[in-house]
Design an enzyme around this catalytic site. Structure first.
Site, short mmCIF file in Angstrom:
data_model
loop_
_atom_site.label_atom_id
_atom_site.label_comp_id
_atom_site.label_asym_id
_atom_site.label_seq_id
_atom_site.Cartn_x
_atom_site.Cartn_y
_atom_site.Cartn_z
N PRO A 15 0.74 -1.24 -0.04
CA PRO A 15 0.07 0.03 0.12
C PRO A 15 0.84 1.28 -0.11
O PRO A 15 1.82 1.37 0.65
CB PRO A 15 -0.87 -0.07 1.37
CG PRO A 15 -0.13 -1.05 2.21
CD PRO A 15 0.56 -2.11 1.23
N ASN A 16 0.40 2.24 -0.86
CA ASN A 16 0.83 3.59 -1.16
C ASN A 16 2.11 3.50 -1.84
O ASN A 16 2.65 4.84 -1.97
CB ASN A 16 0.92 4.17 0.39
CG ASN A 16 -0.31 4.43 1.15
OD1 ASN A 16 -1.40 4.76 0.71
ND2 ASN A 16 -0.20 3.87 2.38
N ARG A 23 5.61 12.05 -3.04
CA ARG A 23 5.59 12.44 -1.79
C ARG A 23 6.79 11.84 -1.02
O ARG A 23 7.17 10.82 -1.24
CB ARG A 23 4.34 11.99 -1.26
CG ARG A 23 2.88 12.39 -1.65
CD ARG A 23 2.31 13.67 -1.06
NE ARG A 23 1.15 14.07 -1.70
CZ ARG A 23 0.81 14.74 -2.76
NH1 ARG A 23 1.73 14.72 -3.66
NH2 ARG A 23 -0.40 15.01 -3.24
N TYR A 28 11.66 8.46 0.80
CA TYR A 28 11.64 7.29 -0.16
C TYR A 28 12.26 7.75 -1.46
O TYR A 28 12.33 6.66 -2.31
CB TYR A 28 10.25 7.18 -0.40
CG TYR A 28 9.53 6.59 0.96
CD1 TYR A 28 9.83 5.38 1.35
CD2 TYR A 28 8.62 7.23 1.42
CE1 TYR A 28 9.10 4.82 2.49
CE2 TYR A 28 7.90 6.90 2.53
CZ TYR A 28 8.09 5.47 3.28
OH TYR A 28 7.58 5.14 4.32
N ASN A 79 7.94 -5.76 -1.27
CA ASN A 79 8.03 -4.58 -0.39
C ASN A 79 6.63 -4.53 -0.03
O ASN A 79 5.73 -4.03 -0.42
CB ASN A 79 8.44 -3.45 -0.92
CG ASN A 79 8.28 -2.30 0.08
OD1 ASN A 79 7.91 -2.31 1.27
ND2 ASN A 79 9.09 -1.16 -0.24
N ALA A 82 3.29 -1.22 4.69
CA ALA A 82 2.84 -1.37 6.07
C ALA A 82 2.28 -2.50 6.44
O ALA A 82 2.21 -2.84 7.64
CB ALA A 82 1.85 -0.24 6.28
N GLU A 103 12.52 -9.77 1.01
CA GLU A 103 11.98 -8.51 1.68
C GLU A 103 12.71 -7.53 1.52
O GLU A 103 13.60 -7.26 1.75
CB GLU A 103 11.57 -8.91 3.05
CG GLU A 103 10.76 -7.70 3.74
CD GLU A 103 10.44 -8.17 5.29
OE1 GLU A 103 11.11 -9.20 5.71
OE2 GLU A 103 10.26 -7.37 5.88
N HIS A 105 12.75 -2.91 1.82
CA HIS A 105 12.32 -1.89 2.44
C HIS A 105 13.24 -0.52 2.00
O HIS A 105 14.31 -0.78 2.01
CB HIS A 105 12.08 -1.53 3.80
CG HIS A 105 11.42 -2.92 4.35
ND1 HIS A 105 9.82 -2.81 4.36
CD2 HIS A 105 11.68 -3.99 4.96
CE1 HIS A 105 9.46 -3.85 4.70
NE2 HIS A 105 10.33 -4.71 5.16
N ARG A 112 13.61 4.09 12.30
CA ARG A 112 12.32 4.94 12.43
C ARG A 112 11.46 4.32 13.62
O ARG A 112 12.08 3.78 14.47
CB ARG A 112 11.63 4.62 11.11
CG ARG A 112 12.44 4.92 9.78
CD ARG A 112 11.63 4.95 8.48
NE ARG A 112 10.48 5.59 8.62
CZ ARG A 112 9.82 5.28 7.28
NH1 ARG A 112 9.71 4.74 6.65
NH2 ARG A 112 8.46 6.38 7.35
O1 CA2 Z 1 10.73 1.70 3.51
C1 CA2 Z 1 9.78 0.96 3.18
O2 CA2 Z 1 10.06 0.57 1.84
C2 CA2 Z 1 8.56 0.78 3.66
O3 CA2 Z 1 8.04 -0.62 3.30
C3 CA2 Z 1 7.61 1.74 3.14
C4 CA2 Z 1 6.23 1.74 3.76
C5 CA2 Z 1 6.29 1.70 5.44
O4 CA2 Z 1 5.03 1.59 5.84
C6 CA2 Z 1 7.20 0.63 5.92
O5 CA2 Z 1 7.27 0.73 7.44
C7 CA2 Z 1 8.63 0.88 5.44
C8 CA2 Z 1 5.20 2.76 3.26
C9 CA2 Z 1 5.02 2.99 2.03
C10 CA2 Z 1 4.54 4.23 1.74
O6 CA2 Z 1 5.05 4.60 0.46
C11 CA2 Z 1 5.11 6.04 0.21
C12 CA2 Z 1 6.01 6.43 -0.68
C13 CA2 Z 1 5.89 7.81 -1.15
C14 CA2 Z 1 5.01 8.84 -0.59
C15 CA2 Z 1 4.18 8.32 0.52
C16 CA2 Z 1 4.12 6.91 0.70
#
Ligand code: CA2
Length: 149
Positions: A15-16, A23, A28, A79, A82, A103, A105, A112
């Site tokens: 997700p996201n 963003r 990221y 990946n 969340a 996996e 990230h 974090r």
């Molecule tokens: O660091 C990572 O790749 C995560 O898997 C990213 C997840 C986070 O919940 C994990 O703890 C770590 C969040 C992905 C959201 O991706 C976005 C990318 C750009 C802008 C907003 C959200």
């Protein structure tokens, strides 16, 4: 049952991650998921492998792709975003997959919030990469390609 002549690998995104590059670049980076897919495809094309690259905001869709991979793929790079920290269902689906699981990230989750320090998926993953930015996908895929050759 993944003995078909062209080996297939799945790269799955939770997700996201469709917002990647749009963003929170301080966490990221500036590359988009389209950029990540292109970098992954370069590697699988060079290795003569097939890539199935997907993103979903829905847990059930990710599980369905993992089930699909059981029939066709030698490995999964995932990946789970969340869902990493919450989803026993994704862990269960990965436990029913016989190939390699890596996996990834993008951020260093251990630097974090503490709720990001635990991963259900790590209980199944053959390797984990965190904090290498989107390059982590390429590193995981390179390892998968090497082990699947
Ligand atoms: O660091 C990572 O790749 C995560 O898997 C990213 C997840 C986070 O919940 C994990 O703890 C770590 C969040 C992905 C959201 O991706 C976005 C990318 C750009 C802008 C907003 C959200």
């Amino acid at each position: 049952m993944w003995e078909s002549r062209v080996k297939t690998v799945y790269v799955l995104n939770g997700p996201n991650l469709n917002l990647l590059g749009k963003r929170q670049p301080e966490i990221y980076g500036r590359e988009t998921l389209v950029d990540v897919e292109a970098a992954c495809r370069k590697l699988t094309d060079a290795a003569g492998m097939e890539l199935r690259f997907h993103q979903s905001n829905a847990e059930s869709q990710l599980i369905d792709w993992i089930h699909e991979a059981r029939e066709t793929a030698c490995g999964i790079v995932i990946n789970p975003a969340a869902f990493t920290h919450t989803s026993v269902a994704i862990l269960d689906a990965l436990n029913a997959f016989d190939g390699l699981v890596f996996e990834v990230h993008i951020s260093n989750v251990h630097k974090r919030e503490s709720f990001r320090h635990h991963s259900y998926v790590s209980l199944r993953a053959d390797g984990v990469i965190a904090g290498f930015g989107v390059q982590g996908y390429e590193l995981a895929l390179q390892r998968l390609i090497r082990l699947s050759a």
